[in-house]
Motif scaffolding. Sequence first.
Motif, mmCIF file in Angstrom:
data_model
loop_
_atom_site.group_PDB
_atom_site.id
_atom_site.type_symbol
_atom_site.label_atom_id
_atom_site.label_comp_id
_atom_site.label_asym_id
_atom_site.label_seq_id
_atom_site.Cartn_x
_atom_site.Cartn_y
_atom_site.Cartn_z
ATOM 1 N N ALA A 47 0.840 -1.195 0.000
ATOM 2 C CA ALA A 47 0.000 0.000 0.000
ATOM 3 C C ALA A 47 0.873 1.241 0.000
ATOM 4 C CB ALA A 47 -0.912 0.019 1.229
ATOM 5 N N THR A 56 -3.821 3.602 0.374
ATOM 6 C CA THR A 56 -4.328 2.986 -0.854
ATOM 7 C C THR A 56 -3.679 1.619 -1.010
ATOM 8 O OG1 THR A 56 -4.564 5.145 -1.887
ATOM 9 C CG2 THR A 56 -4.554 3.218 -3.336
ATOM 10 N N TYR A 57 -4.491 0.578 -1.041
ATOM 11 C CA TYR A 57 -3.996 -0.796 -1.052
ATOM 12 C C TYR A 57 -3.937 -1.358 -2.468
ATOM 13 C CZ TYR A 57 -4.305 -0.776 3.989
ATOM 14 O OH TYR A 57 -4.104 -0.475 5.315
ATOM 15 N N GLU A 58 -2.904 -2.173 -2.701
ATOM 16 C CA GLU A 58 -2.776 -2.857 -3.978
ATOM 17 C C GLU A 58 -3.692 -4.075 -3.996
ATOM 18 O OE1 GLU A 58 -0.551 -1.693 -6.589
ATOM 19 O OE2 GLU A 58 -0.878 -0.001 -5.232
ATOM 20 N N SER B 99 -4.081 7.366 -10.324
ATOM 21 C CA SER B 99 -4.262 8.501 -9.413
ATOM 22 C C SER B 99 -3.088 9.470 -9.496
ATOM 23 C CB SER B 99 -4.401 7.999 -7.969
ATOM 24 O OG SER B 99 -3.155 7.514 -7.495
#
Lengths: 115, 116
Positions: A47, A56-58, B99
């Motif tokens: 992340a 934000t996680y993979e 993003s």
Amino acid sequence: SAVISQKPSRDICQRGTSLTIQCQVDSQVTMMFWYRQQPGQSLTLIATANQGSEATYESGFVIDKFPISRPNLTFSTLTVSNMSPEDSSIYLCSVGPGLRDTEAFFGQGTRLTVV
Amino acid sequence: AQSVAQPEDQVNVAEGNPLTVKCTYSVSGNPYLFWYVQYPNRGLQFLLKYITGDNLVKGSYGFEAEFNKSQTSFHLKKPSALVSDSALYFCAVRSQDTSGTYKYIFGTGTRLKVLA
């Protein structure tokens, strides 16, 4: 450049327990990264952690299993929850790559063994 | 999709001989390429990078790498290997997700063994 202090350097944990890994950076950074390196394998990004927002996680990694905190611009923690032997790995934090040409800097890693 | 390949799991070389650790990449646009080394029980240490300019990049500890656009390669080299160079070497390419966050894509790593 950045100097990253990561601790613990290693631990042996019982299955079902949790371990929190800490990373302290000697300068303020926007983004920090957490990786897993399974035995004999390459690095896999878990992340990215941006201060002031949720990590934000993979794909393949979830917050319930790997909660991350980022309380300020110099510090982050990764918790490995409800551990099983499959979680035995080296966990690394890093800063970078950055916006410009900058390379990444890594902590020395946490070698986790789950028994 | 962007990717990095290190075709050799292990490279053995005699001390004093030249060494090469191979890396090929697949990216859209101009590649930002990096080499890192990992010694036992240590994190990754930066060796060198290619962003633009001269195809031959010089880095730490006497290492250099040659960027070859036509062959999409970025091989790591050293003219004379030392036993202390024995370690795990990773090639990486910088990518950008939807993003806008920059991330690394790492190769699988090559273990270099320099024999005395």
